[in-house]
Enzyme design. Structure first.
Site, PDB file in Angstrom:
ATOM      1  N   ASN A 162      40.030  39.447  37.166  1.00  0.00           N
ATOM      2  CA  ASN A 162      39.979  39.808  38.588  1.00  0.00           C
ATOM      3  C   ASN A 162      39.260  41.126  38.870  1.00  0.00           C
ATOM      4  O   ASN A 162      38.653  41.297  39.918  1.00  0.00           O
ATOM      5  CB  ASN A 162      41.370  39.760  39.234  1.00  0.00           C
ATOM      6  CG  ASN A 162      42.359  40.710  38.622  1.00  0.00           C
ATOM      7  OD1 ASN A 162      42.149  41.226  37.523  1.00  0.00           O
ATOM      8  ND2 ASN A 162      43.452  40.962  39.317  1.00  0.00           N
ATOM      9  N   GLU A 261      49.954  46.370  31.666  1.00  0.00           N
ATOM     10  CA  GLU A 261      49.761  46.365  33.132  1.00  0.00           C
ATOM     11  C   GLU A 261      49.874  44.912  33.556  1.00  0.00           C
ATOM     12  O   GLU A 261      48.938  44.141  33.396  1.00  0.00           O
ATOM     13  CB  GLU A 261      48.380  46.923  33.495  1.00  0.00           C
ATOM     14  CG  GLU A 261      48.170  48.367  33.112  1.00  0.00           C
ATOM     15  CD  GLU A 261      48.967  49.332  33.978  1.00  0.00           C
ATOM     16  OE1 GLU A 261      49.504  48.907  35.019  1.00  0.00           O
ATOM     17  OE2 GLU A 261      49.073  50.504  33.597  1.00  0.00           O
ATOM     18  N   ARG A 289      41.911  42.980  49.767  1.00  0.00           N
ATOM     19  CA  ARG A 289      41.057  43.533  48.709  1.00  0.00           C
ATOM     20  C   ARG A 289      40.980  42.491  47.594  1.00  0.00           C
ATOM     21  O   ARG A 289      41.994  41.908  47.213  1.00  0.00           O
ATOM     22  CB  ARG A 289      41.709  44.827  48.203  1.00  0.00           C
ATOM     23  CG  ARG A 289      40.979  45.486  47.074  1.00  0.00           C
ATOM     24  CD  ARG A 289      41.600  46.839  46.795  1.00  0.00           C
ATOM     25  NE  ARG A 289      40.953  47.462  45.664  1.00  0.00           N
ATOM     26  CZ  ARG A 289      41.600  47.865  44.564  1.00  0.00           C
ATOM     27  NH1 ARG A 289      42.912  47.728  44.473  1.00  0.00           N
ATOM     28  NH2 ARG A 289      40.949  48.432  43.596  1.00  0.00           N
ATOM     29  N   CYS A 295      46.659  42.506  41.412  1.00  0.00           N
ATOM     30  CA  CYS A 295      48.074  42.719  41.052  1.00  0.00           C
ATOM     31  C   CYS A 295      48.760  43.566  42.107  1.00  0.00           C
ATOM     32  O   CYS A 295      49.968  43.506  42.282  1.00  0.00           O
ATOM     33  CB  CYS A 295      48.158  43.397  39.695  1.00  0.00           C
ATOM     34  SG  CYS A 295      47.171  44.900  39.640  1.00  0.00           S
ATOM     35  N   GLU A 469      48.014  53.925  33.475  1.00  0.00           N
ATOM     36  CA  GLU A 469      46.580  54.084  33.257  1.00  0.00           C
ATOM     37  C   GLU A 469      46.038  55.018  34.322  1.00  0.00           C
ATOM     38  O   GLU A 469      46.396  54.907  35.494  1.00  0.00           O
ATOM     39  CB  GLU A 469      45.886  52.720  33.322  1.00  0.00           C
ATOM     40  CG  GLU A 469      46.266  51.847  32.135  1.00  0.00           C
ATOM     41  CD  GLU A 469      45.430  50.586  31.985  1.00  0.00           C
ATOM     42  OE1 GLU A 469      45.034  50.262  30.862  1.00  0.00           O
ATOM     43  OE2 GLU A 469      45.192  49.917  33.003  1.00  0.00           O
TER      44      GLU A 469
HETATM   45  P1  NAP Z   1      46.324  36.215  32.010  1.00  0.00           P
HETATM   46  O1  NAP Z   1      46.284  34.741  32.006  1.00  0.00           O
HETATM   47  O2  NAP Z   1      47.535  36.889  31.501  1.00  0.00           O
HETATM   48  O3  NAP Z   1      45.043  36.684  31.189  1.00  0.00           O
HETATM   49  C1  NAP Z   1      44.704  38.033  31.016  1.00  0.00           C
HETATM   50  C2  NAP Z   1      43.941  38.189  29.730  1.00  0.00           C
HETATM   51  O4  NAP Z   1      44.809  37.848  28.648  1.00  0.00           O
HETATM   52  C3  NAP Z   1      42.732  37.283  29.615  1.00  0.00           C
HETATM   53  O5  NAP Z   1      41.719  37.951  28.898  1.00  0.00           O
HETATM   54  C4  NAP Z   1      43.286  36.118  28.814  1.00  0.00           C
HETATM   55  O6  NAP Z   1      42.324  35.365  28.148  1.00  0.00           O
HETATM   56  C5  NAP Z   1      44.172  36.874  27.855  1.00  0.00           C
HETATM   57  N1  NAP Z   1      45.159  36.021  27.186  1.00  0.00           N
HETATM   58  C6  NAP Z   1      45.801  34.930  27.655  1.00  0.00           C
HETATM   59  N2  NAP Z   1      46.603  34.409  26.708  1.00  0.00           N
HETATM   60  C7  NAP Z   1      46.471  35.196  25.616  1.00  0.00           C
HETATM   61  C8  NAP Z   1      47.024  35.175  24.327  1.00  0.00           C
HETATM   62  N3  NAP Z   1      47.872  34.225  23.939  1.00  0.00           N
HETATM   63  N4  NAP Z   1      46.672  36.143  23.449  1.00  0.00           N
HETATM   64  C9  NAP Z   1      45.798  37.099  23.820  1.00  0.00           C
HETATM   65  N5  NAP Z   1      45.221  37.172  25.030  1.00  0.00           N
HETATM   66  C10 NAP Z   1      45.558  36.228  25.927  1.00  0.00           C
HETATM   67  O7  NAP Z   1      46.085  36.796  33.460  1.00  0.00           O
HETATM   68  P2  NAP Z   1      44.929  36.421  34.487  1.00  0.00           P
HETATM   69  O8  NAP Z   1      45.310  35.191  35.189  1.00  0.00           O
HETATM   70  O9  NAP Z   1      43.595  36.475  33.842  1.00  0.00           O
HETATM   71  O10 NAP Z   1      44.990  37.697  35.451  1.00  0.00           O
HETATM   72  C11 NAP Z   1      45.841  37.759  36.499  1.00  0.00           C
HETATM   73  C12 NAP Z   1      47.104  38.520  36.147  1.00  0.00           C
HETATM   74  O11 NAP Z   1      46.762  39.854  35.777  1.00  0.00           O
HETATM   75  C13 NAP Z   1      48.016  38.652  37.329  1.00  0.00           C
HETATM   76  O12 NAP Z   1      49.345  38.445  36.935  1.00  0.00           O
HETATM   77  C14 NAP Z   1      47.799  40.087  37.782  1.00  0.00           C
HETATM   78  O13 NAP Z   1      48.868  40.627  38.494  1.00  0.00           O
HETATM   79  C15 NAP Z   1      47.585  40.768  36.492  1.00  0.00           C
HETATM   80  N6  NAP Z   1      46.901  42.051  36.700  1.00  0.00           N
HETATM   81  C16 NAP Z   1      47.619  43.192  36.541  1.00  0.00           C
HETATM   82  C17 NAP Z   1      47.027  44.413  36.761  1.00  0.00           C
HETATM   83  C18 NAP Z   1      47.808  45.675  36.594  1.00  0.00           C
HETATM   84  O14 NAP Z   1      47.182  46.717  36.457  1.00  0.00           O
HETATM   85  N7  NAP Z   1      49.123  45.644  36.594  1.00  0.00           N
HETATM   86  C19 NAP Z   1      45.678  44.479  37.139  1.00  0.00           C
HETATM   87  C20 NAP Z   1      44.969  43.290  37.295  1.00  0.00           C
HETATM   88  C21 NAP Z   1      45.602  42.071  37.064  1.00  0.00           C
HETATM   89  P3  NAP Z   1      42.296  33.746  28.388  1.00  0.00           P
HETATM   90  O15 NAP Z   1      42.045  33.557  29.819  1.00  0.00           O
HETATM   91  O16 NAP Z   1      41.248  33.244  27.490  1.00  0.00           O
HETATM   92  O17 NAP Z   1      43.618  33.165  28.012  1.00  0.00           O
END
Ligand code: NAP
Length: 489
Positions: A162, A261, A289, A295, A469
């Site tokens: 994102n 995070e 945004r 998140c 962070e």
């Molecule tokens: P996600 O599915 O958890 O994926 C995030 C990253 O983790 C991707 O690079 C993904 O790669 C990787 N990943 C998934 N399974 C994994 C595994 N088994 N081992 C190692 N890496 C793995 O999250 P998303 O859907 O991309 O992003 C949205 C989420 O991020 C939301 O929950 C949002 O709130 C959160 N977020 C949090 C923040 C913060 O600062 N708190 C900021 C931005 C976003 P793959 O897609 O290949 O699995």
């Protein structure tokens, strides 16, 4: 309007291979993964798809150069980051286009993210030379204490799609400033921004082996063996809570330092005494945004009964007036969601709320065109028990839940396992402070709809994560404390 030729040039200009040990390489398997344009569903390009063998090659490089990199002069580590900041800003326009093509957000927002990413490099360039320790006398006067900070060692950095550049910069910046080597695994939907960032950092002077980048379609095959190897000493992850929890389990084996995070479910509280103009403006920022795919996105908008109808009406007018379309087009304010699954989830949450009695003020359905568009939506009179009040919507949907009293609003706002950020709109100073203190989140936007800032400590509590962070504490996450007891006083 961006010309198709320009789009091709920025995509062609990215190194689409793996960065390992300072070299751009093909993966051992020769595999590639496809990168899609979410506004059309068509394939933009293919990039190298890393596997376990490539991951170990990156780890070998990171481990090999870690001792020399830890001793590299802090000023020079800072200067590399500073040059990275300048190069990103010089190329902001092309990088923004690249980001819009792979992620979908409008160009103006992509420009903002490039500047935000650059600012993390600038901030940590300044922090690199401020890693301090202390020297003191033991309380009994019989020893001296020397306390120093040292880099934690090789780091695994995992980022989501994102904010494809800022989330990388927010981790690489402090790692480099602290003297750590790092391996970045970007999200498979958006590897181009991460590869472009790595190329720029290489040009800025990051020595070989200090930063590796491994796009992959099989995340677990790349990260898990490294976390279980023992040479990686830290994992910094941004993504969903479910994946974060799994990485914490994997990190337990070698007792790794972790920064998590994770997901959010931000409440946005509007009290009767709020400045309604400011509250509507803040809600637009906190909700819209990044197309609502943040998140920090306001996920539940609690409006006190006296202000709720006007707030809902005015927010609906603003949301209904937004232009939806391909992010490269002039005047577009809302791009597509990342994929079909994301859009189906948003529709499901809207339908569930409506079935429970919510009213659709505006939107409530997918947008036109081949991409994964969803219309900016406001739902009023949403019951607290709707599925969306417990789920990250990750889309342009603003559910308004009415409340009567401050106690009720606080109880509902805190009724979630998440604790990343909350927003409060009120003109009563006592209430502002009382409510901010009582909200169970790591950050509060008080009469403001955006909290992200490289100079501030970003992060959550409860299931939203561990560590911070940015800010003064951002570099701490990449440093160990060593104490040397000096005898012979
Ligand atoms: P996600 O599915 O958890 O994926 C995030 C990253 O983790 C991707 O690079 C993904 O790669 C990787 N990943 C998934 N399974 C994994 C595994 N088994 N081992 C190692 N890496 C793995 O999250 P998303 O859907 O991309 O992003 C949205 C989420 O991020 C939301 O929950 C949002 O709130 C959160 N977020 C949090 C923040 C913060 O600062 N708190 C900021 C931005 C976003 P793959 O897609 O290949 O699995």
């Amino acid at each position: 309007m961006v010309l198709a030729g320009h789009e091709e040039r920025v995509v062609d200009g990215v190194a689409k291979r793996l960065l390992i040990g300072g070299e751009w390489r093909d993966p051992a398997s020769g595999a590639t993964l496809k990168v899609e344009d979410p506004s059309t569903g068509s394939v933009l390009c293919e990039v190298a798809d890393a596997g376990t063998e490539d991951a170990f090659a990156a780890l070998d490089a990171a481990g090999r150069v870690q001792p020399t990199w830890a001793k590299h002069p802090p000023r020079e580590r800072g200067e590399i980051l500073r040059r990275g900041y300048e190069l990103l800003m010089q190329r902001q326009e092309d990088l923004a286009l690249l980001m819009t093509l792979e992620m979908g957000k409008p160009l103006a927002e992509s420009r903002g993210e490039v500047a935000y990413a650059a600012d993390f490099l600038r901030w940590f360039a300044e922090e690199a030379v401020r890693i301090e320790g202390s020297y003191s006398m033991a309380p009994n006067g019989q020893a001296r204490f020397l306390v120093m900070r040292q880099p934690v060692g090789p780091c695994m950095l995992i980022t989501p799609w994102n904010f494809p550049m800022a989330m990388g910069a927010r981790k690489i910046g402090p790692a480099i400033a602290a003297g750590c080597t790092a391996i970045l695994k970007p999200a498979p939907q958006t590897p181009l921004s991460a590869l472009a960032l790595a190329e720029i950092l290489q040009e800025a002077g990051v020595p070989e082996g200090v930063l590796s980048v491994l796009p992959t379609s099989s995340a677990g095959a790349v990260t898990e063996p490294l976390l279980r190897d023992g040479r990686i000493r830290k994992v910094s992850f941004t993504g969903s809570t479910g994946v974060g929890r799994m990485l914490l389990e994997q990190s337990a084996e070698h007792v790794l330092r972790t920064s998590m995070e994770l997901g959010g479910n931000a409440p946005f509280l509007v009290f009767d005494d709020a400045d309604v103009d400011a509250a509507v403006e803040g809600a637009m920022q906190a909700k819209m945004r990044n197309i609502g795919e943040a998140c920090t996105a306001a996920n539940r908008l609690y409006a006190q009964s006296g202000i709720a109808p006007e707030f809902a009406r005015r927010l609906s007018e603003r949301m209904g007036a937004l232009t939806v379309g391909r992010g490269t087009q002039e005047g577009v304010q809302v791009g597509p969601l990342i994929d079909a699954k994301a859009r189906e989830k948003v529709q499901h949450l809207v339908d569930d709320a409506v079935n429970r009695g919510a009213k659709v003020m505006v939107g409530g359905e997918p947008g036109d065109g081949a991409g994964y568009f969803y219309r900016p939506t406001v739902l009023s009179d949403v019951p607290q028990e709707s599925e969306l009040s417990g789920t990250e919507i990750f889309g342009p949907v603003a559910p308004i839940i009415p409340f009567q009293s401050e106690e009720e609003a606080l109880a509902d706002a805190n009724d979630t396992e998440y604790g990343l950020v909350s927003y409060v709109y009120t003109s009563d100073l006592n209430r502002a402070l009382r409510v901010s203190e009582a909200l169970e989140t790591g950050m509060v936007g008080l009469n403001q709809g955006i909290v992200s800032n490289p100079a501030a400590p970003f992060g959550g509590i409860k299931h939203s994560g561990l560590g911070r962070e940015g800010g003064r504490v951002g570099i701490e996450e990449f440093l160990e404390t060593k104490y040397i007891g000096i005898g012979g006083v």
